[in-house]
Design an enzyme around this catalytic site. Sequence first.
Site, PDB file in Angstrom:
ATOM      1  N   PHE A 148       0.808  -1.223   0.000  1.00 29.07           N
ATOM      2  CA  PHE A 148       0.000   0.000   0.000  1.00 29.07           C
ATOM      3  C   PHE A 148       0.842   1.275   0.000  1.00 29.07           C
ATOM      4  O   PHE A 148       0.373   2.339  -0.396  1.00 29.07           O
ATOM      5  CB  PHE A 148      -0.933   0.019   1.232  1.00 29.07           C
ATOM      6  CG  PHE A 148      -0.257   0.482   2.504  1.00 29.07           C
ATOM      7  CD1 PHE A 148      -0.138   1.845   2.790  1.00 29.07           C
ATOM      8  CD2 PHE A 148       0.302  -0.424   3.389  1.00 29.07           C
ATOM      9  CE1 PHE A 148       0.506   2.280   3.940  1.00 29.07           C
ATOM     10  CE2 PHE A 148       0.947   0.002   4.543  1.00 29.07           C
ATOM     11  CZ  PHE A 148       1.052   1.359   4.813  1.00 29.07           C
ATOM     12  N   LYS A 172      -1.089  -7.348  -9.160  1.00 29.83           N
ATOM     13  CA  LYS A 172      -2.061  -7.422  -8.060  1.00 29.83           C
ATOM     14  C   LYS A 172      -1.658  -6.335  -7.066  1.00 29.83           C
ATOM     15  O   LYS A 172      -0.803  -6.540  -6.219  1.00 29.83           O
ATOM     16  CB  LYS A 172      -1.990  -8.812  -7.420  1.00 29.83           C
ATOM     17  CG  LYS A 172      -3.253  -9.281  -6.712  1.00 29.83           C
ATOM     18  CD  LYS A 172      -3.756  -8.387  -5.611  1.00 29.83           C
ATOM     19  CE  LYS A 172      -3.018  -8.518  -4.304  1.00 29.83           C
ATOM     20  NZ  LYS A 172      -3.475  -7.538  -3.293  1.00 29.83           N
ATOM     21  N   GLU A 175      -4.942  -3.801  -1.970  1.00 28.76           N
ATOM     22  CA  GLU A 175      -6.393  -3.556  -1.991  1.00 28.76           C
ATOM     23  C   GLU A 175      -6.756  -2.310  -1.177  1.00 28.76           C
ATOM     24  O   GLU A 175      -7.899  -1.862  -1.186  1.00 28.76           O
ATOM     25  CB  GLU A 175      -7.150  -4.792  -1.478  1.00 28.76           C
ATOM     26  CG  GLU A 175      -6.860  -5.230  -0.058  1.00 28.76           C
ATOM     27  CD  GLU A 175      -5.588  -6.081   0.098  1.00 28.76           C
ATOM     28  OE1 GLU A 175      -4.599  -5.853  -0.636  1.00 28.76           O
ATOM     29  OE2 GLU A 175      -5.590  -6.954   0.978  1.00 28.76           O
ATOM     30  N   ARG A 176      -5.760  -1.723  -0.463  1.00 25.91           N
ATOM     31  CA  ARG A 176      -6.089  -0.565   0.371  1.00 25.91           C
ATOM     32  C   ARG A 176      -6.074   0.745  -0.409  1.00 25.91           C
ATOM     33  O   ARG A 176      -6.755   1.689  -0.043  1.00 25.91           O
ATOM     34  CB  ARG A 176      -5.108  -0.476   1.538  1.00 25.91           C
ATOM     35  CG  ARG A 176      -5.237  -1.691   2.448  1.00 25.91           C
ATOM     36  CD  ARG A 176      -4.362  -1.518   3.647  1.00 25.91           C
ATOM     37  NE  ARG A 176      -3.767  -2.784   4.014  1.00 25.91           N
ATOM     38  CZ  ARG A 176      -2.712  -2.917   4.800  1.00 25.91           C
ATOM     39  NH1 ARG A 176      -2.113  -1.838   5.284  1.00 25.91           N
ATOM     40  NH2 ARG A 176      -2.241  -4.093   5.094  1.00 25.91           N
ATOM     41  N   SER A 225       5.389  -6.886   3.399  1.00 30.56           N
ATOM     42  CA  SER A 225       5.947  -7.185   4.724  1.00 30.56           C
ATOM     43  C   SER A 225       6.711  -8.521   4.697  1.00 30.56           C
ATOM     44  O   SER A 225       6.463  -9.379   3.839  1.00 30.56           O
ATOM     45  CB  SER A 225       4.821  -7.241   5.747  1.00 30.56           C
ATOM     46  OG  SER A 225       3.910  -8.252   5.376  1.00 30.56           O
ATOM     47  N   CYS A 280       9.636   1.873   3.448  1.00 32.27           N
ATOM     48  CA  CYS A 280      10.541   0.780   3.821  1.00 32.27           C
ATOM     49  C   CYS A 280      11.964   1.299   4.029  1.00 32.27           C
ATOM     50  O   CYS A 280      12.808   0.600   4.556  1.00 32.27           O
ATOM     51  CB  CYS A 280      10.522  -0.312   2.771  1.00 32.27           C
ATOM     52  SG  CYS A 280      11.184   0.266   1.226  1.00 32.27           S
ATOM     53  N   GLU A 382       9.222  -3.694  13.035  1.00 35.80           N
ATOM     54  CA  GLU A 382       9.101  -2.583  12.088  1.00 35.80           C
ATOM     55  C   GLU A 382       7.786  -1.873  12.432  1.00 35.80           C
ATOM     56  O   GLU A 382       6.707  -2.392  12.179  1.00 35.80           O
ATOM     57  CB  GLU A 382       9.019  -3.127  10.656  1.00 35.80           C
ATOM     58  CG  GLU A 382       8.846  -2.026   9.639  1.00 35.80           C
ATOM     59  CD  GLU A 382       8.529  -2.529   8.227  1.00 35.80           C
ATOM     60  OE1 GLU A 382       7.775  -3.500   8.090  1.00 35.80           O
ATOM     61  OE2 GLU A 382       9.043  -1.923   7.281  1.00 35.80           O
TER      62      GLU A 382
HETATM   63  P1  NAD Z   1       1.587  -6.581   3.087  1.00 42.63           P
HETATM   64  O1  NAD Z   1       2.626  -7.641   3.172  1.00 42.63           O
HETATM   65  O2  NAD Z   1       0.468  -6.616   4.063  1.00 42.63           O
HETATM   66  O3  NAD Z   1       0.880  -6.628   1.642  1.00 42.63           O
HETATM   67  C1  NAD Z   1       1.638  -6.649   0.449  1.00 42.63           C
HETATM   68  C2  NAD Z   1       0.839  -7.367  -0.634  1.00 42.63           C
HETATM   69  O4  NAD Z   1       0.631  -8.725  -0.224  1.00 42.63           O
HETATM   70  C3  NAD Z   1      -0.547  -6.760  -0.875  1.00 42.63           C
HETATM   71  O5  NAD Z   1      -0.808  -6.755  -2.264  1.00 42.63           O
HETATM   72  C4  NAD Z   1      -1.477  -7.704  -0.137  1.00 42.63           C
HETATM   73  O6  NAD Z   1      -2.758  -7.783  -0.721  1.00 42.63           O
HETATM   74  C5  NAD Z   1      -0.759  -9.040  -0.231  1.00 42.63           C
HETATM   75  N1  NAD Z   1      -1.038  -9.902   0.919  1.00 42.63           N
HETATM   76  C6  NAD Z   1      -1.255  -9.518   2.211  1.00 42.63           C
HETATM   77  N2  NAD Z   1      -1.476 -10.588   2.986  1.00 42.63           N
HETATM   78  C7  NAD Z   1      -1.384 -11.672   2.192  1.00 42.63           C
HETATM   79  C8  NAD Z   1      -1.501 -13.078   2.421  1.00 42.63           C
HETATM   80  N3  NAD Z   1      -1.759 -13.580   3.634  1.00 42.63           N
HETATM   81  N4  NAD Z   1      -1.321 -13.916   1.383  1.00 42.63           N
HETATM   82  C9  NAD Z   1      -1.062 -13.427   0.149  1.00 42.63           C
HETATM   83  N5  NAD Z   1      -0.955 -12.119  -0.132  1.00 42.63           N
HETATM   84  C10 NAD Z   1      -1.102 -11.236   0.867  1.00 42.63           C
HETATM   85  O7  NAD Z   1       2.339  -5.186   3.112  1.00 42.63           O
HETATM   86  P2  NAD Z   1       1.722  -3.726   3.212  1.00 42.63           P
HETATM   87  O8  NAD Z   1       1.194  -3.515   4.588  1.00 42.63           O
HETATM   88  O9  NAD Z   1       0.830  -3.470   2.049  1.00 42.63           O
HETATM   89  O10 NAD Z   1       3.021  -2.842   2.984  1.00 42.63           O
HETATM   90  C11 NAD Z   1       3.901  -2.473   4.018  1.00 42.63           C
HETATM   91  C12 NAD Z   1       5.090  -3.395   4.101  1.00 42.63           C
HETATM   92  O11 NAD Z   1       5.770  -3.420   2.844  1.00 42.63           O
HETATM   93  C13 NAD Z   1       6.121  -2.941   5.117  1.00 42.63           C
HETATM   94  O12 NAD Z   1       6.598  -4.066   5.821  1.00 42.63           O
HETATM   95  C14 NAD Z   1       7.226  -2.333   4.261  1.00 42.63           C
HETATM   96  O13 NAD Z   1       8.505  -2.337   4.826  1.00 42.63           O
HETATM   97  C15 NAD Z   1       7.168  -3.219   3.079  1.00 42.63           C
HETATM   98  N6  NAD Z   1       7.784  -2.577   1.929  1.00 42.63           N
HETATM   99  C16 NAD Z   1       9.015  -3.014   1.563  1.00 42.63           C
HETATM  100  C17 NAD Z   1       9.662  -2.411   0.502  1.00 42.63           C
HETATM  101  C18 NAD Z   1      11.006  -2.890   0.083  1.00 42.63           C
HETATM  102  O14 NAD Z   1      11.432  -2.476  -0.973  1.00 42.63           O
HETATM  103  N7  NAD Z   1      11.689  -3.730   0.821  1.00 42.63           N
HETATM  104  C19 NAD Z   1       9.054  -1.351  -0.185  1.00 42.63           C
HETATM  105  C20 NAD Z   1       7.783  -0.936   0.211  1.00 42.63           C
HETATM  106  C21 NAD Z   1       7.156  -1.568   1.281  1.00 42.63           C
END
Ligand code: NAD
Length: 496
Positions: A148, A172, A175-176, A225, A280, A382
Amino acid sequence: MSIVGHFINGKVTDIHSRLQDIYNPATGEVSRQVAIASKSTAEEAIAVAQAAFPEWRDTPPIKRARIMFRYKQLLEEHADEICRLIGQEHGKIIHDAAGELQRGIENVEYACGAPEILKGEFSKNVGPGINSWSDFQPLGVVAGITPFNFPAMVPLWMYPLALVCGNTFVLKPSERDPSAPLYIGQLLKKAGLPDGVFNIVNGDKEVVDTLLTDKRVKAISFVGSTPIARYIYTTATANGKRCQALGGAKNHAIVMPDADMENVVNSLLGAAFGSSGERCMALSVAVAIGDEIADQLVTQLQERMKSLTIGVHSDKNNDFGPVITREHQQKVCGYITSAEQQGAKILVDGRNMKVSGYENGFFVGATLIDNVTTDMDSYKAEIFGPVLQVVRVKTMQEAMDIIDEHEYGNGTCIYTRDGEAANYFADRIQVGMVGINIPLPVPVSYHSFGGWKNSLFGDLYAYGPDGVRFYTRRKTITQRWPSANLREGAEFSMPT
Ligand code: NAD
């Protein structure tokens, strides 16, 4: 209420198995709904991308690049609308959204170099009359799953490069805040991309699992994450796919006794609280070497934090906005409370922050916590909120040891005037992206982005040269045109 749909085969459709609310985080109100796709809709997008692959694969790289040139122009022309959509659903302030979009566009600019980056390698005369070359071929259908916090930039890390390398794509998004990715995705059609080459499916785990297990999908790029990144990597690779899964972070800044304190304070304010700390690469821990520098640091930070302005995305005078959801607001505040209970000192407290006119928004004020130790929950996790924690140590080596021991290794930074110390730090620290007096060392689009340890699962970083390698497969061709005077008899030993 308007529904944010999918983009499949060049058309928007809102077919869904259920609808999920999208919030305006500044008001706390539902603003739109997103269509959550079923497995069969995800399979339809994969089928469409698969059908579009043969023709797209054979389209010359220069023609693919021309579409990216037009795409860059369209993104720039529509920047205001894109930033408005980001602000409405993510909450980040308009100037921050513009910065995000610009960093995304830089990846389109890199992709415009397709004919150059896909040139391959050639060796003449590897044997008598024999030439050999390596070709970099597309994989087929590839998928991107994005978080998101950068609804435009992170998708743009992925698909411009994947597409110019000759792949077709299924995205994909989170969704937020799905409106910005849908909007920028549709601009590809305007830029001349054939239908089916790029598709968007909104959804949850059901869609993600379909992408991870369907044999037609050859590679997965994920950003999100760490627990989900680990799941994505293990599932995708168990299903025979290439995978790069970028995870969470905890980025430390070492503040050396000789640091330029004005620069430190300015850059820590922006890097810790910008985008409400939902980056991140946010700097969320300052490790001060010695009490004298630590005292100076917290005194100056406290003073400057009084004038930070927090509010709605559309007011460019605001420094940062709300966090993404009510649950996340509570989680961030919970970490501040746990730090307090475990013995840290809350110097500036962002819990119970209210913004006039936006009392139901998901705001957390800028928070400064001193005397944090590495056994505290707020240190280990984090937090992903506007919370800066100060850890006090005695030596630079002690600071480096605690950074190395942390489970994440995304970004880090050292503030110093000592070149030797900076070089030592940059060379030895167990972190993927390092800043020297630079708070957010996010690599430019012609390098590549990735962390170490639990911040990245996979071998290749995102975008740039690693991105080209990720989205292509090497094929090496060795060629001879036998002529009568070069003919050899049957040879049974290994050719040399
Ligand atoms: P998230 O892991 O909750 O979601 C990321 C994606 O995974 C979304 O599209 C979501 O729909 C999907 N997803 C969530 N739960 C799932 C599941 N159980 N099974 C399959 N798919 C699932 O992350 P977020 O809250 O959207 O984003 C924040 C996180 O992203 C933070 O931890 C941040 O550090 C990380 N991030 C990392 C980088 C990097 O380059 N390392 C860059 C941006 C964000």
